[in-house]
Design an enzyme around this catalytic site. Structure first.
Site, PDB file in Angstrom:
ATOM      1  N   PHE A  98     -52.553  28.341 -13.547  1.00 15.32           N
ATOM      2  CA  PHE A  98     -53.853  28.121 -13.895  1.00 15.32           C
ATOM      3  C   PHE A  98     -54.072  28.818 -15.214  1.00 15.32           C
ATOM      4  O   PHE A  98     -53.347  29.735 -15.438  1.00 15.32           O
ATOM      5  CB  PHE A  98     -54.677  28.684 -12.973  1.00 15.32           C
ATOM      6  CG  PHE A  98     -56.204  28.461 -13.228  1.00 15.32           C
ATOM      7  CD1 PHE A  98     -56.644  27.109 -13.025  1.00 15.32           C
ATOM      8  CD2 PHE A  98     -57.058  29.293 -13.817  1.00 15.32           C
ATOM      9  CE1 PHE A  98     -58.049  26.712 -13.138  1.00 15.32           C
ATOM     10  CE2 PHE A  98     -58.539  28.882 -14.082  1.00 15.32           C
ATOM     11  CZ  PHE A  98     -58.782  27.588 -13.759  1.00 15.32           C
TER      12      PHE A  98
ATOM     13  N   LYS B 178     -63.592  29.583  -3.242  1.00 12.48           N
ATOM     14  CA  LYS B 178     -62.949  28.391  -2.547  1.00 12.48           C
ATOM     15  C   LYS B 178     -62.856  28.305  -1.368  1.00 12.48           C
ATOM     16  O   LYS B 178     -64.049  28.153  -0.419  1.00 12.48           O
ATOM     17  CB  LYS B 178     -61.500  28.505  -3.296  1.00 12.48           C
ATOM     18  CG  LYS B 178     -61.362  28.322  -4.853  1.00 12.48           C
ATOM     19  CD  LYS B 178     -60.285  27.969  -5.219  1.00 12.48           C
ATOM     20  CE  LYS B 178     -59.927  28.269  -6.769  1.00 12.48           C
ATOM     21  NZ  LYS B 178     -60.836  27.046  -7.812  1.00 12.48           N
TER      22      LYS B 178
ATOM     23  N   ARG C 156     -58.435  15.054  -7.100  1.00 11.47           N
ATOM     24  CA  ARG C 156     -58.049  16.208  -6.174  1.00 11.47           C
ATOM     25  C   ARG C 156     -58.852  15.944  -5.311  1.00 11.47           C
ATOM     26  O   ARG C 156     -60.174  15.933  -5.218  1.00 11.47           O
ATOM     27  CB  ARG C 156     -57.729  17.364  -6.947  1.00 11.47           C
ATOM     28  CG  ARG C 156     -57.204  17.530  -8.064  1.00 11.47           C
ATOM     29  CD  ARG C 156     -56.807  19.072  -8.252  1.00 11.47           C
ATOM     30  NE  ARG C 156     -58.348  19.767  -8.492  1.00 11.47           N
ATOM     31  CZ  ARG C 156     -58.597  21.054  -8.315  1.00 11.47           C
ATOM     32  NH1 ARG C 156     -57.471  22.108  -8.280  1.00 11.47           N
ATOM     33  NH2 ARG C 156     -59.978  21.708  -8.184  1.00 11.47           N
TER      34      ARG C 156
END
Length: 419
Positions: free
Chosen positions: A133, A231, A379
């Protein structure tokens, strides 16, 4: 068309049976999911856990509104970073006293990278994934500049070979067990062992893993780890992150941001810094109590949940979605970039299509929230605590319909800075 209908019927029957047999199905009720929405973007932002609104109301109205400054003691605000850290620690396989919650993922990652480099002062290399990332790569470069190190970019499959020849020069390796774009799962055990065999430290970014699969930070010998709270932990937008440091490193741990709350006696307001014992020395500034206690309430969604069951259901969900993609979407030009091998798959499926952005926007208009990563990746994140197989069939079916009908703008206008 008859074959397509037949395939859809079989998939519908499979989804119904899999959901009927799901031991985690009741846990879905621990989340406040909007009606008529299939939410498959929990790998970016988890949905609202049902325990959070009441907890925040209590924090705001009673603890803050009535208790005022006394709540730092009476309501346990001061201890919250350590208490919430231990709650996260249980989800990543960490014994108490090694995990701290607070600050952002970027701050925790900078702390971990710099502290790891300080623990290996005679080694000049910092190794990270070229596909990491962006923040992980940016901060690796920043720490390298600060410490006079050289960054080497090595993909996870190539790391053992690289360490076999250059490992004696490596201070720390920084990787994620899950590729944020493709959902590919890497072998934490093997890569951590390879780092240790070379005398290097292993730092893991667990943002796409914590809460999604069983982790064994202690058992694997992980040295340091970081992760976000928003998340799979569903702590809310911008929720505090966490830092794990194995107990064996605590005595020598030097953090780059020695804040007052990490002092051994913070309210003595001493002239010079003296670090607190244990993981508490990694505290920096005044903790963000509202978001920290929202995260603490969110973590109760994991109460009495077996993470091995979470992993088993996650693999069932992603495997089923891959079957849906093969049957319904592959004939229309979609290709999967997520490994079909369950042992190499995290908790998402990523499909490639040249019109990924337009399709993601159109899907949201039909009640399916997924996301895209430029230039051509769609995604679909699954969270075994609330995602069903029916959700995934619905997503695949609506994506098929949009494509067949060409009912989307291949280059949609921007809805804002976030994609």
């Amino acid at each position: 068309m008859t074959a397509a209908l037949s395939a859809a019927t079989v998939l519908r029957e499979q989804a119904a049976q899999l959901d009927t047999d799901d031991p985690l199905a009741p846990v879905r009720g621990r989340f406040l999911l909007p009606p008529d929405v299939v939410y498959l973007d929990g790998n970016s932002l988890g949905p609202l856990p049902a325990a959070v609104p009441a907890a925040l109301d209590d924090v705001v109205r009673r603890q803050w509104g009535t208790g005022l400054i006394g709540s730092w003691n009476a309501a346990g605000w001061w201890e919250a970073p350590l208490r919430v850290g231990d709650a996260i620690g249980r989800l990543i396989g960490a014994a108490p006293g090694q995990t701290l919650a607070g600050d952002s993922t970027s701050v925790q990652l900078f702390t971990a990278l710099d502290a790891a480099a300080a623990l290996r002062p005679d080694r000049p290399l910092l190794v990270t994934d070229p596909g990491h990332f962006p923040t992980d790569r940016y901060l690796a470069d920043a720490v390298a500049r600060r410490r006079g190190l050289e960054v080497r970019h090595v993909s996870p499959p190539d790391l053992p070979h690289f360490l076999a020849s250059e490992g004696h020069r490596v201070a720390v390796v920084s990787y994620s067990p899950v590729d944020f774009r493709t959902g590919e799962l890497y072998d934490m055990r093997a890569l951590t062992r390879a780092a240790h065999d070379a005398g290097a430290l292993a730092l893991w970014d667990l943002c796409h893993a914590a809460g999604a699969l069983p982790l064994e930070a202690d058992a694997l010998g992980v040295d340091l780890a970081v992760g976000c709270g928003y998340k799979f932990l569903s702590g809310g937008p911008g929720a505090p992150a966490f830092l794990y440091v194995a107990q064996r490193h605590h005595a020598a741990l030097e953090t780059p941001l020695p804040g007052w709350t990490g002092h051994t006696d913070p309210f003595a307001l001493a002239r010079d810094y003296s670090p607190a014992p244990g993981i508490a020395r990694a505290r920096i500034g005044t903790p963000p109590i509202l978001s920290l206690l929202a995260l603490e309430a969110a973590l109760t969604a994991f109460d009495d949940v077996d993470l091995h069951q979470v992993r088993a259901k996650s693999l069932s969900l992603t495997g089923f979605f891959l079957r849906c993609a093969d049957e319904l979407l592959a004939p229309l030009g979609f290709t999967s970039v997520t490994p079909s091998d369950p042992s190499r798959r995290g908790s998402q499926v990523t499909l490639r299509h040249p019109h990924a952005h337009g399709l993601a926007v159109a899907l949201a208009g039909r009640g399916v929230v997924a996301d895209m990563r430029a230039p051509d990746l769609l995604r679909f994140g699954v969270n075994a605590l609330f995602t069903s197989h029916e959700d995934l069939l619905t997503a695949a079916s609506r994506l098929r319909d949009l494509t067949v009908e060409a009912a989307y703008d291949p280059a949609p206008p921007s809805a804002g800075p976030v994609t």
